[in-house]
Design an enzyme around this catalytic site. Structure first.
Site, short mmCIF file in Angstrom:
data_model
loop_
_atom_site.label_atom_id
_atom_site.label_comp_id
_atom_site.label_asym_id
_atom_site.label_seq_id
_atom_site.Cartn_x
_atom_site.Cartn_y
_atom_site.Cartn_z
N LEU A 222 0.87 -1.17 0.00
CA LEU A 222 0.00 0.00 0.00
C LEU A 222 0.91 1.22 0.00
O LEU A 222 1.80 1.36 0.85
CB LEU A 222 -0.90 0.00 1.24
N ASP A 223 0.71 2.14 -0.97
CA ASP A 223 1.58 3.30 -1.11
C ASP A 223 1.66 4.10 0.19
O ASP A 223 0.67 4.20 0.93
CB ASP A 223 1.04 4.23 -2.20
N PRO A 224 2.81 4.73 0.46
CA PRO A 224 2.93 5.56 1.66
C PRO A 224 1.87 6.67 1.73
O PRO A 224 1.39 7.00 2.81
CB PRO A 224 4.34 6.17 1.53
#
Length: 328
Positions: free
Chosen positions: A49-51
């Site tokens: 999951l992207d930052p």
């Protein structure tokens, strides 16, 4: 004399934590944080999951790591907000604007295009993504200034709905999709089709496989549970620089989800204690009962109150392919 292997560091715990990942934290960082909190021997996550995104990051401990592929292959639900009028290099707020427009689409115009983005669609992942190109991550190459060429791939979008239109320049969507789908790419391509450009300004994952919103646990809640189980140090120990350790893990362990919950879409074989013992030794067992299937490509077996094995049913027998020998 044979050398003994090193004793694994940490607790041999098995199960899932369905973390509500905060914005700004990377997936690898989140796994490291929870592994440290739980003092776990082994940990991994089910899907990056992207930052800049928040929401569901399923983190597996111990034997639950063997069920990670089943979670990653499951459907995912994303809630995301698109700002119309600009396209960026990253398809979100992190990169600079490369195209802009004064055009703003109506809700009816957006709705009319959604059918083009459901079912099996061709999609070029964002240049700033975890896709590997010649062994390198696309986002690493892009950050070094290299031109990133990523081939289009077929992805499956089960559902794409408008949730809200708070103003003329903003639309909130919810997408239910399969593995490998990038909603940032949906925002980019939809903006191009509408002639207005677009990028994602907020992204939240709310569901992965068998796990839903009700399973989410905020990080600060886990940290509070860890604090509850820390040892109490006296003033002398604190002055000497001692650090309090978690000595009672019960408050944290209450959040663990059993490994087999990740396998909800598979057929479950409930074993007797005798059968479970045979399966744990790698042997097949004959299934009795008229409701037992004769063949099943993927199934899991439970016994002794826990997950025992992954396997298949062939000619009425459960044949283990992967045995779960850890203690729950």
């Amino acid at each position: 004399m044979a050398r003994r292997g090193k004793k694994p560091k940490g607790r041999p715990i098995n199960g899932w934590i369905i973390l509500d990942k905060p914005k700004g934290m990377g997936s690898t960082e989140a796994v490291s944080k929870l592994k440290w909190l739980y003092f776990a021997q082994k940990a991994g996550h089910a899907g990056t999951l992207d930052p800049l995104a928040s929401g569901m990051l399923p983190i597996a401990f111990g034997d639950a790591t063997k069920t990670v592929p089943f979670v990653m292959d499951g459907r995912k639900v994303y809630r995301f907000t698109v700002r119309w009028g600009a396209e960026t290099t990253t398809d979100d707020t992190e990169g600079p604007v490369v195209h802009s427009s004064e055009t703003r689409p109506s809700e009816a115009e957006i709705e009319a295009r959604l059918a083009d983005y459901t079912g099996e669609i061709e999609q070029v992942p964002p240049s700033f993504s975890a896709i590997k190109i010649a062994g390198e991550r696309a986002y690493d190459l892009a950050r070094e200034g290299e031109t990133v060429e990523i081939a289009a791939r077929t992805v499956l979008v089960h559902r794409l709905d408008i949730v809200d239109c708070p103003d003329a320049a903003t639309t909130v969507f919810e997408a239910e999709c399969g593995k490998g789908t990038y909603v940032r790419a949906i925002a980019r391509d939809l903006g191009r089709d509408l002639g207005c450009y677009g990028h994602v300004i907020d992204l939240r994952r709310v569901s992965v496989g068998a796990f839903g919103e009700d399973d989410l646990v905020p990080l600060d809640e886990l940290e509070a549970a860890a604090e509850e189980g820390r040892e109490e140090l006296d003033a002398e120990a604190l002055e000497a620089g001692a650090k309090a350790r978690v000595v009672d893990f019960e408050p944290l362990d209450e959040y663990l989800v059993a490994p087999e919950v990740a396998l909800a879409e598979l057929y479950e074989v409930a074993l007797s204690d005798e059968q479970a013992g045979r399966v744990l030794s790698g042997n097949a067992v004959l299934l009795r009962g008229r409701d037992a299937p004769a063949f099943c490509d993927e199934a899991y077996a439970t016994g002794h109150g826990r997950l025992v094995a992954l396997g298949a049913i062939e000619e009425g027998s459960f044949k283990p392919k992967r045995v779960f020998g850890g203690k729950g």
